[in-house]
Structure formats: structure tokens, C-alpha cells
Design a protein around this motif. Sequence first.
Motif, PDB file in Angstrom:
ATOM      1  N   ALA A 194     -11.255  81.831  94.089  1.00 37.44           N
ATOM      2  CA  ALA A 194     -12.076  81.096  93.132  1.00 37.44           C
ATOM      3  C   ALA A 194     -11.385  79.804  92.710  1.00 37.44           C
ATOM      4  O   ALA A 194     -12.016  78.743  92.607  1.00 37.44           O
ATOM      5  N   LEU A 195     -10.090  79.898  92.462  1.00 36.22           N
ATOM      6  CA  LEU A 195      -9.336  78.702  92.088  1.00 36.22           C
ATOM      7  C   LEU A 195      -9.252  77.714  93.245  1.00 36.22           C
ATOM      8  O   LEU A 195      -9.391  76.500  93.048  1.00 36.22           O
ATOM      9  N   ASP A 243     -13.888  70.253  92.946  1.00 37.24           N
ATOM     10  CA  ASP A 243     -13.866  69.418  91.743  1.00 37.24           C
ATOM     11  C   ASP A 243     -12.536  68.746  91.441  1.00 37.24           C
ATOM     12  O   ASP A 243     -12.444  67.975  90.480  1.00 37.24           O
ATOM     13  N   TYR A 244     -11.503  69.044  92.206  1.00 40.93           N
ATOM     14  CA  TYR A 244     -10.188  68.479  91.902  1.00 40.93           C
ATOM     15  C   TYR A 244      -9.580  67.871  93.163  1.00 40.93           C
ATOM     16  O   TYR A 244      -8.468  68.198  93.582  1.00 40.93           O
ATOM     17  N   ARG A 275      -7.909  63.530  91.189  1.00 42.13           N
ATOM     18  CA  ARG A 275      -6.603  63.679  90.536  1.00 42.13           C
ATOM     19  C   ARG A 275      -6.001  62.322  90.197  1.00 42.13           C
ATOM     20  O   ARG A 275      -5.431  62.137  89.114  1.00 42.13           O
ATOM     21  N   LYS A 276      -6.121  61.371  91.099  1.00 39.76           N
ATOM     22  CA  LYS A 276      -5.561  60.038  90.833  1.00 39.76           C
ATOM     23  C   LYS A 276      -6.217  59.386  89.616  1.00 39.76           C
ATOM     24  O   LYS A 276      -5.554  58.694  88.834  1.00 39.76           O
ATOM     25  N   ALA A 314     -11.358  72.932  80.822  1.00 41.06           N
ATOM     26  CA  ALA A 314     -12.466  73.834  80.545  1.00 41.06           C
ATOM     27  C   ALA A 314     -12.804  74.678  81.775  1.00 41.06           C
ATOM     28  O   ALA A 314     -13.112  75.870  81.663  1.00 41.06           O
ATOM     29  N   ALA A 315     -12.712  74.072  82.949  1.00 40.33           N
ATOM     30  CA  ALA A 315     -12.989  74.810  84.185  1.00 40.33           C
ATOM     31  C   ALA A 315     -11.958  75.908  84.413  1.00 40.33           C
ATOM     32  O   ALA A 315     -12.305  77.032  84.804  1.00 40.33           O
ATOM     33  N   LEU A 316     -10.691  75.596  84.170  1.00 35.36           N
ATOM     34  CA  LEU A 316      -9.646  76.620  84.307  1.00 35.36           C
ATOM     35  C   LEU A 316      -9.890  77.773  83.346  1.00 35.36           C
ATOM     36  O   LEU A 316      -9.673  78.943  83.693  1.00 35.36           O
TER      37      LEU A 316
END
Length: 381
Positions: free
Chosen positions: A15-16, A23-24, A29-30, A45-47
Motif C-alpha cells: 500500500a505504501l 502520489d510521491y 518530491r522536488k 495526511a496520506a501517511l
Amino acid sequence: MDFSFKEEQLQFSDALKRWVAKDYSFEARKKIIGSDSGVSDAAWAALSELGMLALPMPQEQGGFDGSALDMFLVMQELGRGLVVEPYFATVLGAEFLKLGGGHAALLEQVASGELKLACALGERQSRHDLADIAATAAASGDGYVIDGRKSVVIHGGQAASLIVSARSSGEQREPSGVSLFVVPSDSAGVQVTDYRSVDGQRAADIVFDKVQVPASALIGAPGAGWDILDAAADYGAGLLCAEALGAMEAIFAATLEYLKTRNQFGAPIGKFQALQHRMADMYIHLEQARSMALLAAVKLGSSDAQERRRVVSAAKFRVGQAAKFVGQQAVQLHGGMGVTDELPAAHHFKRLTMIELSLGDSDHHLARFIAQPGFAQGEFA
């Protein structure tokens, strides 16, 4: 020893991994790194929604009672995805609260994603010796007054509360006399200087100028915080080993792909035997680091403090060696592109460099391993 992961653990990890991929991205990230805060509320919030913050928290406080082995998979994916959110700082701070007891409300806030923590432990003169504490905590009325400076506090500027080590008695480098406190970062007298570290994450130098805290801010007993500090630092070192493993896996895969696609003299450079040998050496370092990081995750739950110290220091040393070798080889095999910010490989190498310096570098942990009882008698041979 069986190192097979359970289906639930793999589902959590998958899932992660899917969230990071979706989304990451590296480009996302930059943008986060370049923002004023250096972190993303949406990512945090996603985490939280994925249950990552609740995972290591006690069930009584809304968590899942996740073990260090559960956290191994999470940190591995965060390392692979170069996630810069204050996850590690928060779960490490929560480990202090769990070990000390008596701060259930704060743990509930961590589990729900409401509270970010940071650990203000290191000082300018202490380097890797967490018992070298010049900051003081003097009893005053029904509380304490904290004075001192803490350096390179990871995500100290993003945390709502700080886990602070201070000396309430004893000499500067003695384990005895160490007290631990949870201090709201907006307390009067707390001065935070936030900055970006070399790996893109945020850190802070923090001054405590006559900061008054109530007795309820204590973590554990006054003057008896060393055992908690030592155990929590080992927990953090174990998590960093897992994160480093994820980063090494990513940089190894990127290097292998580059060797397959970069042509020289009419052929992919991956066909050159000398470069194949270097990739083989990188793989050996990676797998040895994986074995030691897994062993550390298993032993973090041991009731034998000496065994925990021995295995964690062995893992941090071996993972640090592997991180340096794999990172340097990856940069060289990428050529000049290996040091540019345009490639994730350069960012992974920077993160590996910071992990090596966090909670004790290889030299520190080698010396700590040697100092463990029984080493001189050859019990570990």
C-alpha cells in the motif's frame, strides 16, 4: 531463523509502495523540498490514512502494536521513495513516550496524525555520544527549568513537541543524571532555527532559554532517563538501517538500468566485464546489509539490552559500510550525471550519507560493538 514476512505485513508495504509511485514521484518530491516548509501536509495526511502513523502505536492509544519488523518494511519503502516527511522523527519520539509511559494522550495524537514530534538529543560538542549532555534541567517549584542548545534536530522546525534530553545531575558525560522531557515547541524560551540539510530533509538548531515545564513533562523517572534514551536510540538506528536498505535497493536498480541503456563503443556499457564485476560487488554489499538490517529489526524486541546493543551496532556499522560503497559505485557508474540533482541516484546517495551520520556513524558503532561485554574474550567470534 525465518525471515519470511506475513501477508498483512506485505499488504501494508505494498500500500505504501503504491502511494509513493502514484502520489510521491521524484518531481513531486522536488516541489516539496523547494517549498517554504520543506514538507507536505497532504503527504502527511496520506501517511496517516494509510495507517503508517498508527502502526507502531499501542492498541490502547488507537494503534496497531506494530513491531520493529513491521516498521522495517515501512522504512524500507520510505527510503526507496526518498520521502522527506517527518515520519522517522515522529515515530522515534513516540518510542521515547512508549518506553517512559504516562503520555497516552500524546501517543493517541501521534496515532491519528495530529501530532508531529522531533528528538532534540545531540549537541555541538557531543558528536555521537548521546550521554554528552551540557543542557541542564533544574528543579523549580513543581516543575523544571531547561537551559541549553541542541544541534541538527531532524524536523525540529516541523514538530509540535520536542523530546529533549537534559542533565539534572551528574557529570557532563555520565549516563546517570540524564532526564528526558516532552516540551511543546511553542513554549516560551524555545528558539528554533530551521534549515535544509544536504539530503533535502529539514533540520533545526534549537535553543532552550529558561524554558519552564511541569513535572508531567518528564519521560520516565528524573535522572534515570539513560536506559530509555539508549533503547530508543537503538530503535531509531534500526529503523535507519531499514531506510538505508530501501535507498540502496533503489540506487542499485537505477544503476543497473543505466548500464543497460547507456551505449559506448557501439554497445551497452553493462556488457563490459569490469562494470559487471562492480555491480556484483554492489549486490554483495546490498545483501549483507539486508541480512544485518533484518537481524537488528528482530533483536530490537529483545529483553537483553546487551544483545540489542551488540546487534544494532553491528548492523549500523555494516549498513554504513554498504551505503558508502554502493552509493559511491553508483555515482561513478553513472558518470558525471551521478552527482546532478536531475537524477534520483544523487539524492539517494545524499540520503545514505546522512543516514550514516545519524545516531552514530560506522566508527562509533564499531567502537561500541567492541566495547560490549564478552568481545575481548572472543564470545562473538
